[in-house]
Design a protein around this motif. Structure first.
Motif, mmCIF file in Angstrom:
data_model
loop_
_atom_site.group_PDB
_atom_site.id
_atom_site.type_symbol
_atom_site.label_atom_id
_atom_site.label_comp_id
_atom_site.label_asym_id
_atom_site.label_seq_id
_atom_site.Cartn_x
_atom_site.Cartn_y
_atom_site.Cartn_z
ATOM 1 N N ALA A 292 0.831 -1.200 0.000
ATOM 2 C CA ALA A 292 0.000 0.000 0.000
ATOM 3 C C ALA A 292 0.868 1.254 0.000
ATOM 4 O O ALA A 292 1.956 1.283 0.579
ATOM 5 C CB ALA A 292 -0.913 0.004 1.226
ATOM 6 N N ASN A 293 0.375 2.291 -0.638
ATOM 7 C CA ASN A 293 1.078 3.573 -0.685
ATOM 8 C C ASN A 293 0.799 4.342 0.616
ATOM 9 O O ASN A 293 -0.352 4.655 0.910
ATOM 10 C CB ASN A 293 0.587 4.383 -1.887
ATOM 11 N N PRO A 294 1.835 4.686 1.388
ATOM 12 C CA PRO A 294 1.612 5.375 2.663
ATOM 13 C C PRO A 294 1.575 6.896 2.553
ATOM 14 O O PRO A 294 1.452 7.588 3.564
ATOM 15 C CB PRO A 294 2.820 4.935 3.490
ATOM 16 N N ILE A 295 1.695 7.431 1.328
ATOM 17 C CA ILE A 295 1.824 8.887 1.186
ATOM 18 C C ILE A 295 0.602 9.620 1.726
ATOM 19 O O ILE A 295 0.734 10.644 2.413
ATOM 20 C CB ILE A 295 2.100 9.266 -0.282
ATOM 21 N N ALA A 296 -0.603 9.131 1.436
ATOM 22 C CA ALA A 296 -1.806 9.823 1.910
ATOM 23 C C ALA A 296 -1.834 9.895 3.437
ATOM 24 O O ALA A 296 -2.229 10.914 4.019
ATOM 25 C CB ALA A 296 -3.052 9.121 1.386
ATOM 26 N N GLN A 297 -1.403 8.815 4.085
ATOM 27 C CA GLN A 297 -1.376 8.809 5.555
ATOM 28 C C GLN A 297 -0.294 9.752 6.079
ATOM 29 O O GLN A 297 -0.515 10.493 7.055
ATOM 30 C CB GLN A 297 -1.123 7.402 6.065
ATOM 31 N N ILE A 298 0.863 9.743 5.456
ATOM 32 C CA ILE A 298 1.957 10.620 5.884
ATOM 33 C C ILE A 298 1.587 12.081 5.657
ATOM 34 O O ILE A 298 1.866 12.949 6.503
ATOM 35 C CB ILE A 298 3.256 10.239 5.140
ATOM 36 N N TRP A 299 0.945 12.374 4.541
ATOM 37 C CA TRP A 299 0.511 13.742 4.255
ATOM 38 C C TRP A 299 -0.580 14.162 5.246
ATOM 39 O O TRP A 299 -0.639 15.323 5.661
ATOM 40 C CB TRP A 299 0.011 13.830 2.820
ATOM 41 N N SER A 300 -1.438 13.229 5.653
ATOM 42 C CA SER A 300 -2.445 13.539 6.670
ATOM 43 C C SER A 300 -1.778 13.915 7.992
ATOM 44 O O SER A 300 -2.239 14.813 8.710
ATOM 45 C CB SER A 300 -3.389 12.348 6.872
ATOM 46 N N LEU A 301 -0.688 13.221 8.323
ATOM 47 C CA LEU A 301 0.098 13.606 9.501
ATOM 48 C C LEU A 301 0.626 15.026 9.339
ATOM 49 O O LEU A 301 0.622 15.810 10.298
ATOM 50 C CB LEU A 301 1.263 12.636 9.693
ATOM 51 N N ALA A 302 1.064 15.368 8.137
ATOM 52 C CA ALA A 302 1.554 16.725 7.887
ATOM 53 C C ALA A 302 0.461 17.759 8.153
ATOM 54 O O ALA A 302 0.706 18.806 8.774
ATOM 55 C CB ALA A 302 2.066 16.839 6.452
ATOM 56 N N LEU A 303 -0.766 17.480 7.692
ATOM 57 C CA LEU A 303 -1.878 18.395 7.949
ATOM 58 C C LEU A 303 -2.135 18.527 9.444
ATOM 59 O O LEU A 303 -2.432 19.621 9.941
ATOM 60 C CB LEU A 303 -3.142 17.889 7.246
ATOM 61 N N LEU A 304 -2.012 17.421 10.163
ATOM 62 C CA LEU A 304 -2.192 17.450 11.616
ATOM 63 C C LEU A 304 -1.159 18.365 12.267
ATOM 64 O O LEU A 304 -1.491 19.193 13.130
ATOM 65 C CB LEU A 304 -2.094 16.030 12.178
ATOM 66 N N LEU A 305 0.092 18.220 11.853
ATOM 67 C CA LEU A 305 1.149 19.054 12.441
ATOM 68 C C LEU A 305 0.917 20.525 12.137
ATOM 69 O O LEU A 305 1.147 21.392 12.993
ATOM 70 C CB LEU A 305 2.515 18.593 11.930
ATOM 71 N N GLY A 306 0.431 20.816 10.936
ATOM 72 C CA GLY A 306 0.096 22.198 10.620
ATOM 73 C C GLY A 306 -1.023 22.714 11.499
ATOM 74 O O GLY A 306 -1.000 23.869 11.956
ATOM 75 N N HIS A 307 -1.987 21.868 11.783
ATOM 76 C CA HIS A 307 -3.137 22.256 12.605
ATOM 77 C C HIS A 307 -2.723 22.580 14.039
ATOM 78 O O HIS A 307 -3.329 23.461 14.671
ATOM 79 C CB HIS A 307 -4.157 21.110 12.593
ATOM 80 N N ILE A 308 -1.711 21.889 14.557
ATOM 81 C CA ILE A 308 -1.291 22.143 15.948
ATOM 82 C C ILE A 308 -0.214 23.230 16.024
ATOM 83 O O ILE A 308 0.416 23.410 17.066
ATOM 84 C CB ILE A 308 -0.810 20.859 16.647
ATOM 85 N N GLY A 309 -0.004 23.914 14.902
ATOM 86 C CA GLY A 309 0.890 25.064 14.925
ATOM 87 C C GLY A 309 2.278 24.844 14.376
ATOM 88 O O GLY A 309 3.130 25.735 14.457
ATOM 89 N N ARG A 310 2.539 23.679 13.784
ATOM 90 C CA ARG A 310 3.860 23.411 13.226
ATOM 91 C C ARG A 310 3.793 23.354 11.701
ATOM 92 O O ARG A 310 4.024 22.331 11.065
ATOM 93 C CB ARG A 310 4.426 22.120 13.797
ATOM 94 N N SER A 311 3.453 24.497 11.102
ATOM 95 C CA SER A 311 3.380 24.580 9.643
ATOM 96 C C SER A 311 4.745 24.327 9.005
ATOM 97 O O SER A 311 4.836 23.891 7.857
ATOM 98 C CB SER A 311 2.836 25.942 9.209
#
Length: 362
Positions: A292-311
């Motif tokens: 399976a391609n993990p990019i969508a999950q890893i990118w979702s983690l990126a969105l999470l980090l942006g949401h908590i203030g770590r853009s």
């Protein structure tokens, strides 16, 4: 230094596999950034949990999750459990009770991923899908089962405040990111009550906006055609729950597939935790094969980090994904390669480490 608590729900199928890669990235970030203090707790709520306990998650699950700053979700779905059970007993209670009324999905051309619709021009827009009411409302029922007069009613529920909040969120994003146009998905020529209501309040919010934003309202049947014919024309698309769901998957397909696309279920006020997940499902046909391609999950983690203030970390992860795809050495099967899930995760992780070291001049 801020201590952040993240709930991890890997779920079913490939959700467990791609989640491992996202956590690998998160652990690497924390090893190289002492200011990033994140505590993760994994919850085994899934179809296996249902088969053992008769429910998708414990009775007090929402009370448990409410204590977290964000939720990272994998995927749900298993042939042994009806789909409406997995959705309505796990995902929907979280989205609705935590007022995650914004479903945010970026649709973006990625290097090394050919799209037959690009025509030499990058595709780059976002979809704001109303996520808490609309067509996905548990209102209705069925009567006269197994009789000739059997009938069913499924109600669409749209509220003024619900429309206001999703349209305002789209406007706020447009203003912050220098966009000039909002596209609204409608079908008010045929759905004359709910969609005319949607149109009226969408126009009102745009008219009241402090910034000059162009509004175009397009019937959903035409809009799906325009997504294929001229995807570069869109900037910010706002849609009801069902329309947004369909448009989001189509958007993912035109830039390379569901394995590449992240999403965020947001409570913008942060009164409740937001939830971040790939748009793909549990893919039982390939689960356990490690492809399976993990990019969508890893990118979702990126969105999470942006949401908590770590853009800064969000940008770092997205840059690393783009670099790996641009080099084209490591690719999973869905994008024309033979790499495993772990190999793709490793490649992105190594790129992040390399960028971190370069930034520190090491």
């Amino acid at each position: 230094m801020t201590h952040t608590k993240i709930a991890i729900i890997p779920g079913d199928g490939i959700g467990k596999e791609v989640m491992e890669e996202a956590l690998k990235i998160l652990n690497s970030l924390q090893e190289h950034d002492s200011s990033l203090q994140i505590e993760t707790t994994i919850f085994p709520w899934s179809s296996d949990y249902y088969l053992k306990h008769g429910r998708m998650m414990p009775c007090n699950a929402l009370d448990i999750l409410k204590e977290f700053d964000a939720i990272l979700f994998g995927a749900i779905g298993d042939a042994r459990v009806p789909d409406d059970v997995t959705v309505w007993e796990l995902i929907m209670p979280i989205r609705k009770n935590f007022q995650q009324y914004v479903n945010f999905r970026p649709i973006k051309s990625l290097p090394g991923i050919a799209s037959p619709l690009a025509n030499g021009r990058d595709i780059d827009f976002v979809i704001f899908r109303e996520n808490a009411e609309g067509e996905y409302s548990d209102s209705g029922g069925r009567i006269y089962q197994n009789q000739p007069q059997e009938m069913t009613i499924q109600n669409t529920i749209m509220t003024r405040i619900g429309i206001e909040k999703i349209v305002q969120a789209a406007c706020d994003y447009a203003y912050k990111n220098g966009k000039t146009k909002i596209t609204s998905a409608t079908k008010s020529n045929a759905i004359i009550h709910s969609m005319k209501f949607w149109d009226e309040h969408t126009r009102r919010i745009l008219a009241q906006s402090s910034t000059a934003l162009e509004l175009e309202s397009i019937y959903i049947d035409a809009l799906v055609a325009y997504f294929v014919e001229r995807p570069q024309d869109f900037q910010v698309v706002v849609a009801s729950n069902l329309f947004g769901d369909i448009l989001s998957d189509l958007g993912s397909a035109i830039v390379g597939g569901l394995g590449l696309s992240p999403s965020a279920n947001l409570n913008p006020e942060k009164a409740f935790p937001s939830m971040f997940e790939p748009v793909h499902g549990s893919a039982p046909d390939i689960a356990g094969k490690g492809i399976a391609n993990p990019i969508a999950q890893i990118w979702s983690l990126a969105l999470l980090l942006g949401h908590i203030g770590r853009s800064d970390l969000e940008e770092l992860i997205v840059h690393a994904i783009e670099t790996v795809l641009r080099e084209g050495i490591v690719k999973t099967a869905d994008i024309g390669g033979q790499a495993t899930t772990a190999q793709m995760g490793d490649a992105i992780c190594q790129e992040i480490i390399k960028m971190n070291l370069a930034a520190r001049g090491v």
